[in-house]
Design a protein around this motif. Structure first.
Motif, short mmCIF file in Angstrom:
data_model
loop_
_atom_site.label_atom_id
_atom_site.label_comp_id
_atom_site.label_asym_id
_atom_site.label_seq_id
_atom_site.Cartn_x
_atom_site.Cartn_y
_atom_site.Cartn_z
N LEU A 4 0.84 -1.19 0.00
CA LEU A 4 0.00 0.00 0.00
C LEU A 4 0.88 1.24 0.00
O LEU A 4 1.88 1.29 0.71
N GLU A 6 0.53 5.55 0.26
CA GLU A 6 -0.35 6.69 0.53
C GLU A 6 0.24 7.96 -0.08
O GLU A 6 1.46 8.14 -0.12
N SER A 21 -4.85 9.81 -0.93
CA SER A 21 -5.01 8.72 -1.89
C SER A 21 -4.19 7.53 -1.43
O SER A 21 -3.12 7.70 -0.83
N CYS A 22 -4.68 6.35 -1.74
CA CYS A 22 -3.94 5.13 -1.40
C CYS A 22 -4.16 4.11 -2.51
O CYS A 22 -5.30 3.82 -2.88
N MET A 34 -11.26 -1.43 2.12
CA MET A 34 -10.12 -0.53 2.23
C MET A 34 -10.54 0.66 3.08
O MET A 34 -11.74 0.98 3.16
N TRP A 36 -9.08 3.98 6.11
CA TRP A 36 -8.07 4.82 6.72
C TRP A 36 -8.19 4.77 8.24
O TRP A 36 -9.30 4.85 8.79
N LYS A 50 -13.93 3.52 6.39
CA LYS A 50 -13.63 2.34 5.59
C LYS A 50 -14.76 2.16 4.59
O LYS A 50 -15.88 2.63 4.79
N ARG A 71 -13.92 4.86 -3.45
CA ARG A 71 -13.03 3.93 -4.15
C ARG A 71 -13.23 4.14 -5.64
O ARG A 71 -14.34 4.05 -6.16
N CYS A 94 -3.34 4.02 5.54
CA CYS A 94 -4.24 3.28 4.65
C CYS A 94 -4.25 1.82 5.07
O CYS A 94 -3.19 1.26 5.43
#
Length: 114
Positions: A4, A6, A21-22, A34, A36, A50, A71, A94
């Motif tokens: 991952l 970030e 952003s990730c 996914m 944070w 999430k 997403r 992330c």
């Protein structure tokens, strides 16, 4: 193996906005949720938001109405942070869940100044 990365942390004045952003790379076929987390100095790490592959989002009460998670594809997740407060200062991590467990990014610093 899943990696991952970030992007988007930085310094912002209170009331301002940032977008994190990730991206996930590697074995992404089994990705599910996914999101944070964040950890402020002297505090425990906490969930910020999430989102599942179906688009179901969950937020911490402290960020509801100010932060939006999204997403763009199976392996990218974003966090739009508006109306930032001093208390939002933290390292933001992330996270991604797959069939093997939960994976963590290295974190990105968000600092909100007065």
């Amino acid at each position: 193996q899943l990696q991952l990365a970030e992007f988007g942390g930085g310094l912002v004045q209170a009331g301002g906005s940032l977008r994190l952003s990730c991206g996930a790379a590697g074995s992404i076929s089994g990705l599910n949720a996914m999101g944070w987390y964040r950890q402020a100095p002297g505090k425990q790490r906490e969930l910020v938001a999430k989102v599942t592959t179906e688009g179901d989002a969950t937020y911490a009460d402290s960020v509801k109405g100010r932060f939006t998670i999204s997403r763009d594809s199976a392996n990218w997740v974003f966090l739009q942070m508006n109306s930032l407060k001093l208390d939002d200062t933290a390292i933001y991590y992330c996270i991604a869940r797959d069939q093997y467990g939960v994976h963590w990014g290295q974190g990105t610093q968000v600092t909100v100044s007065s």
